[in-house]
Design an enzyme around this catalytic site. Structure first.
Site, PDB file in Angstrom:
ATOM      1  N   ASP A 162       0.866  -1.137   0.066  1.00  0.00           N
ATOM      2  CA  ASP A 162       0.001  -0.093   0.070  1.00  0.00           C
ATOM      3  C   ASP A 162       1.108   1.079   0.080  1.00  0.00           C
ATOM      4  O   ASP A 162       1.505   1.474   0.944  1.00  0.00           O
ATOM      5  CB  ASP A 162      -0.931  -0.213   1.050  1.00  0.00           C
ATOM      6  N   ASP A 229     -10.067   4.540  -0.546  1.00  0.00           N
ATOM      7  CA  ASP A 229     -10.695   3.551   0.045  1.00  0.00           C
ATOM      8  C   ASP A 229     -12.201   3.831   0.205  1.00  0.00           C
ATOM      9  O   ASP A 229     -12.841   4.839   0.391  1.00  0.00           O
ATOM     10  CB  ASP A 229     -10.584   3.662   1.800  1.00  0.00           C
TER      11      ASP A 229
HETATM   12  C1  GLA Z   1      -4.811   2.270   3.333  1.00  0.00           C
HETATM   13  C2  GLA Z   1      -5.547   1.297   2.326  1.00  0.00           C
HETATM   14  C3  GLA Z   1      -6.726   0.434   3.001  1.00  0.00           C
HETATM   15  C4  GLA Z   1      -5.771   0.008   4.401  1.00  0.00           C
HETATM   16  C5  GLA Z   1      -5.471   1.046   5.077  1.00  0.00           C
HETATM   17  C6  GLA Z   1      -4.287   0.715   6.459  1.00  0.00           C
HETATM   18  O1  GLA Z   1      -5.999   3.418   3.530  1.00  0.00           O
HETATM   19  O2  GLA Z   1      -5.979   1.915   1.237  1.00  0.00           O
HETATM   20  O3  GLA Z   1      -6.977  -0.501   2.286  1.00  0.00           O
HETATM   21  O4  GLA Z   1      -5.139  -1.014   3.917  1.00  0.00           O
HETATM   22  O5  GLA Z   1      -4.383   1.791   4.431  1.00  0.00           O
HETATM   23  O6  GLA Z   1      -3.836   1.603   7.175  1.00  0.00           O
END
Ligand code: GLA
Length: 420
Positions: A162, A229
């Site tokens: 990520d 997200d």
């Molecule tokens: C980002 C990702 C999420 C999750 C968080 C964890 O926001 O997009 O899917 O993995 O980090 O901190």
């Protein structure tokens, strides 16, 4: 009741620029002939994750029948690690929440016929560390080879990698994602490599689509995110920064899905089916759950559940284990879904490997509506067709028009074949 009559011009695929980042190789071949399916800890637990919850999720995948319908990966998202690396520089599980260590947890998952996944970030800090929600700086920057080896030694089968840095420079992203891809490949083990090039970028004035959605990462990763997200809400319209509801994600991400194919999948983000985030984001209606699950399947997206599995309701379980809908997601032909409603964007059709057609009719309005589409518009020759509703199982015959009644935000999925 609003009547939307969809008598439309000839079917057309959504045009999308190639923007492919690395044509030299399939990212990591042979790991995901169809979209990966599994469970991830983040949507329900955030940083409050521990070994017991992961074990319970693995047990529930077996007990509820989810494993049997295809859910394979158990992925522990952010915050699984100790805030400091070991003296020799290796990552280690948090000693309090994962006292038996990550290898023992991976073994537990494997013993149940499942596969094990972990989260990391390419920069200095993971997303929770970047946002001050978790201590330390344990990102993989400069440790890629060692971390890939650690993951192999523990039996990790899936790495969620990520971005989570405020810098969205494409050159930096590409170099960092390729470094870990090559480190994973060098271990000789098989990994699903799931990347997110979108996260961490500041909200102010930035459109919902940043780097990830503009590029085709198929030479780099097994699956890649295209939006920020998704939350367990329908929509944030009018747009609030980079916040994404289900409807927003569909609108932003769907033009990208023509890029999907074996070992390279566009990731529309994890499922919010059965997820109750908090008071502001209490969860989706049943119709909205049909839309997320049904359209994710229609667009051959990875199906990664995010709800608390051991206590899920029967309704949630019925959505997540609907094998007719899952078969659409996993169809080996991987034909692109084609919009037959360019003007309104409400209907798609997709050819299946067995010669049948799946039609998705999405009522994104705020009123109950009759959605109608004539057979010619769907590209079907004149004749009689057997139509089965994949949510209710109801079977009908159509000889001119397909018509369904849909409550607000619902998606009806129909499998259509010549009547015998
Ligand atoms: C980002 C990702 C999420 C999750 C968080 C964890 O926001 O997009 O899917 O993995 O980090 O901190």
């Amino acid at each position: 009741m609003v009547v939307l009559s969809l008598v439309l011009p000839a079917a057309a695929a959504v045009p999308v620029m190639s923007n492919r980042l690395d044509r030299s190789l399939a990212a990591l071949p042979g790991v995901a002939p169809t979209p990966p399916m599994g469970w991830n800890s983040w949507n329900s637990y955030r940083c409050n994750i521990d070994s017991q919850k992961v074990r319970q999720a693995a047990d529930a995948l077996v007990a509820t029948g989810m494993r049997e319908v295809g859910y394979r990966y158990v992925v522990v998202d952010d915050c699984w690690f100790a805030p400091q690396r070991a003296k020799d520089g290796a990552l280690q599980g948090d000693p309090v929440r994962f006292p038996e260590g990550m290898k023992a947890l991976a073994d537990y998952v494997h013993q149940r016929g499942l596969r094990f996944g972990l989260y990391e970030s390419p920069g200095q800090r993971t997303c929770a560390q970047l946002h001050g929600r978790y201590p330390g700086r344990t990102g993989s920057a400069g440790h890629e080879r060692r971390d890939a080896q650690t993951f192999r030694d523990w039996g990790v089968d899936y790495l969620k990698y990520d971005w989570c840095a405020t810098d969205s420079d494409l050159g930096h992203q590409l170099a960092a994602f390729l470094r870990m891809r090559d480190a994973l490949r060098a271990t000789g083990a098989h990994f699903v490599y799931s990347i997110n090039p979108n996260s961490g970028i500041t909200d102010a004035g930035v459109p919902a689509t940043v780097v990830g959605s503009r590029y085709d990462w198929s030479g780099v990763a097994t699956m890649w995110r295209t939006t920020n997200d998704v939350d367990s809400v329908w929509t944030y319209a009018p747009r609030q920064g980079r916040k994404m509801g289900i409807r927003d994600t569909v609108e932003v991400a769907v033009p990208q899905v023509v890029r999907s194919g074996p070992d390279h999948w566009v990731d529309l983000d994890m499922l919010e089916v059965g997820v109750h985030q908090d008071r502001q984001r209490p969860g989706l209606t049943a119709a909205e759950e049909h839309t997320q699950f049904g359209l994710w399947a229609m667009f051959a997206a990875p199906l990664i559940a995010g709800n608390v599995l051991p206590t899920m309701s029967r309704v949630t379980r019925d959505v997540l284990t609907n094998s007719d809908v899952i078969a659409v997601d996993q169809d080996p032909l991987v034909a692109s879904a084609v919009s037959v409603s360019v003007a309104r964007g409400l209907v798609w059709r997709r050819a299946m490997a067995d010669g049948s057609l799946v039609v998705a009719l999405w009522n994104r309005s705020e009123d109950s509506a009759r959605l109608e589409c004539d057979l010619a518009t769907l590209g079907l020759a004149p004749g009689r067709y057997a139509v089965r509703d994949l949510w209710t199982g109801a079977a009908t015959v159509a000889d001119h028009t397909i018509a369904v009644d849909a409550v607000p935000h619902d998606t009806i999925l129909l499998r259509v074949r010549p009547a015998g």
